[in-house]
Design an enzyme around this catalytic site. Sequence first.
Site, PDB file in Angstrom:
ATOM      1  N   ASP A  84      54.413  45.867 -34.541  1.00 61.01           N
ATOM      2  CA  ASP A  84      54.391  47.456 -34.798  1.00 61.01           C
ATOM      3  C   ASP A  84      56.157  46.955 -35.356  1.00 61.01           C
ATOM      4  OD1 ASP A  84      55.142  45.036 -32.536  1.00 61.01           O
ATOM      5  OD2 ASP A  84      57.373  46.756 -32.201  1.00 61.01           O
ATOM      6  N   HIS A 100      46.895  42.562 -36.494  1.00 65.24           N
ATOM      7  CA  HIS A 100      46.613  43.533 -35.765  1.00 65.24           C
ATOM      8  C   HIS A 100      48.272  43.834 -36.344  1.00 65.24           C
ATOM      9  CE1 HIS A 100      47.406  46.545 -32.491  1.00 65.24           C
ATOM     10  NE2 HIS A 100      48.830  46.085 -32.663  1.00 65.24           N
ATOM     11  N   ASP A 137      38.895  38.039 -34.811  1.00 62.34           N
ATOM     12  CA  ASP A 137      40.028  38.629 -35.682  1.00 62.34           C
ATOM     13  C   ASP A 137      39.176  40.069 -35.895  1.00 62.34           C
ATOM     14  OD1 ASP A 137      41.287  38.528 -38.058  1.00 62.34           O
ATOM     15  OD2 ASP A 137      39.374  37.663 -39.739  1.00 62.34           O
ATOM     16  N   GLU A 196      47.066  39.313 -33.240  1.00 67.31           N
ATOM     17  CA  GLU A 196      48.611  39.740 -33.525  1.00 67.31           C
ATOM     18  C   GLU A 196      49.321  38.895 -34.265  1.00 67.31           C
ATOM     19  OE1 GLU A 196      51.034  42.380 -30.916  1.00 67.31           O
ATOM     20  OE2 GLU A 196      52.201  43.557 -32.204  1.00 67.31           O
TER      21      GLU A 196
HETATM   22  O1  9MR Z   1      54.446  37.906 -27.313  1.00 61.35           O
HETATM   23  C1  9MR Z   1      55.141  38.317 -26.292  1.00 61.35           C
HETATM   24  C2  9MR Z   1      54.513  37.887 -25.368  1.00 61.35           C
HETATM   25  O2  9MR Z   1      54.845  36.679 -25.083  1.00 61.35           O
HETATM   26  C3  9MR Z   1      53.895  38.848 -23.945  1.00 61.35           C
HETATM   27  O3  9MR Z   1      52.576  38.079 -23.691  1.00 61.35           O
HETATM   28  C4  9MR Z   1      53.199  40.023 -24.522  1.00 61.35           C
HETATM   29  C5  9MR Z   1      52.950  40.642 -23.480  1.00 61.35           C
HETATM   30  O4  9MR Z   1      54.133  41.703 -23.322  1.00 61.35           O
HETATM   31  O5  9MR Z   1      53.870  40.653 -25.610  1.00 61.35           O
HETATM   32  C6  9MR Z   1      54.083  39.814 -27.235  1.00 61.35           C
HETATM   33  O6  9MR Z   1      55.429  40.532 -27.745  1.00 61.35           O
HETATM   34  C7  9MR Z   1      54.535  41.998 -28.469  1.00 61.35           C
HETATM   35  C8  9MR Z   1      56.034  42.631 -28.328  1.00 61.35           C
HETATM   36  O7  9MR Z   1      55.950  42.862 -27.096  1.00 61.35           O
HETATM   37  C9  9MR Z   1      55.955  43.768 -28.992  1.00 61.35           C
HETATM   38  N1  9MR Z   1      55.822  43.732 -30.339  1.00 61.35           N
HETATM   39  C10 9MR Z   1      54.581  42.727 -30.759  1.00 61.35           C
HETATM   40  C11 9MR Z   1      54.500  41.155 -29.600  1.00 61.35           C
HETATM   41  C12 9MR Z   1      53.721  40.435 -30.101  1.00 61.35           C
HETATM   42  O8  9MR Z   1      52.190  40.499 -29.668  1.00 61.35           O
END
Ligand code: 9MR
Length: 593
Positions: free
Chosen positions: A210, A519, A565, A574
């Site tokens: 994102d 992602h 994937d 991601e």
């Molecule tokens: O890395 C984060 C993970 O530990 C959490 O479980 C998850 C859900 O809250 O969010 C991950 O972080 C994301 C962030 O909230 C937004 N940008 C992408 C991050 C990676 O997925």
Amino acid sequence: MLKCKKPLTKITKMAFKTKKKELMKTAVLAGAFAAASMLTLTSCNETETQSASKVEIFIDQCGYFPKSPKAALINGKAKNFKLINDNGDIVYEGKAAAAQYYAESDQTYKKMDFSDLQTAGTYTLVVDDTIKSMPIHIGANIYDDVATKAVKAFYYNRASMEIKEEFGGKWARKAGHPDTNVLVHKSAASAARPEGTVISGPGGWYDAGDYNKYIVNSGISTYTMLLTTKLYEKKAVSTSLNIPETGNLLPDILDETLYNLRWMLTMQDPNDGGVYHKLTVLSFEDFIMPDQCQKQRYVVAKGTAAALDFAATMAFASRMLPHYDEAGEMKALADSCIKAATKAYNWARKNPDVKFRNPEDVSTGEYGDWMLNDEWFWAANEMWLTTKDAQYAKDAEAHKAKMTIPTWGDVGSLGYISMALEGSGMNETAAKEKVLTLADSLLVNESVSPIYLSMQNYEWGSNSTVANCGLVKMIAYRLTGDEKYFNSAQNDLHYILGRNPLGVCFVTGVGVKSTRNPHHRPSAADGIDDPVPGFLSGGPNIAVMTDCGDDTSNRSQYPAISYADETCSYSTNEIAINWNAPLVFLTWSISEM
Ligand code: 9MR
């Protein structure tokens, strides 16, 4: 059984485009396979179901050092194996070890050790004259490429900047998110900066797939990059990343990291020292390129975790930057950093327990944390190391944290690592013990693992847990010089680079069979076949099974092989700065040795 179906998702149009790319790719690969029929590769379109019985050999697709332990895994029957060189000569013969069951993938594996083969070259491993591996490389420089790409990935994720072709090659793109017209969200309003005040917060790295920028996650990522730069100076000085700053007096990796650090400084309210938790849109952007994004960006709520992670990172930076002085510029930056750190820390003292939760109208990444003890501990240690003010030592004592595998929400270990490396007297000894105790327990896990893995729980971002296990071991190696830590850290890297139950190299643009559809908005929307290189995919886990829709038949219930994937799979595929940073540390530390 083949699984080629792409589930329907909200990003179906984009996914279809990706699918088209895959089909083209498969055609090209098919030709290559015909020529090299010894490979047991699969393309994305022919990915076996994740409970598959297909027998495969799993190797580190980048390779192995000549003098290091070397092994491959096979997920089925195997008695004898041999390695064959480019000329077709058999150069090594061995017997597979006894099968070991791995509950996390519900499969059995046999280890095939060929450590005694120490001659640089490219080989094929053949099991019982039938199953053949991908090419196995043995050499001194096998990780140089992945190490460079892992840092360059941060450059590709720069906000507010055009990626020019001379630096970005085919992944050149227009600038997006200038972030010079950012509004103070109502959750962040103060007397000096009421709701709607326009502020400027340009630069920095996009957090992940994102386009938002989050202080908590930036803290650990920036620290890890600075630590890499500091500890592996020889490599830092000699590695060119071909970024716009290349050629100035600073190491490229430091220039890259300062791009984010300078953004972090903009996230502090100069009036009270508080630090905004994130700079974000209200809800995630579509899968479009940065320059097409039009949504209003906001700074959202100040919080204690943001203030302390910010303070810790800035305090660490202020200690290391003067070493790289460029006409006094780094000294001046270091001064700004410690001033900002002190203000943020003081804000936290006045607001010791402000936990962040997304305001009602904000649905982007939360990075919410209920336990702030570890943030206090990390920040207090860094502040003490920089200032030697006894009050910080008292604060650290009052917030004694656990030594755990580092992650964005659990940063106490960073305090121990800094203290073990730079402390003195009692603090240093106690911190070293903490680091070594954790590293030793990781080695015990590894010794009973059927796949040489120390990590025990596959969480969201599991690959970064593996990388951070390796980081802890490489710190232990630095503290003791004991090769057992170095060898074990290499096993973490082997896992990431393909010697895992999926046989996938989880770094984009690296290896033979690697992540293709992360992602990651630019990778999905840029119209370029190959994903932006150098990014570590989050990796298998079962935290969210429905991210690609209700049809979950392409996902295993077993965490070690539950990975898609697919662009839609935000929970397994991601990319993120806090995942790439330990990959940088691991590849840099291992390849500088
Ligand atoms: O890395 C984060 C993970 O530990 C959490 O479980 C998850 C859900 O809250 O969010 C991950 O972080 C994301 C962030 O909230 C937004 N940008 C992408 C991050 C990676 O997925």
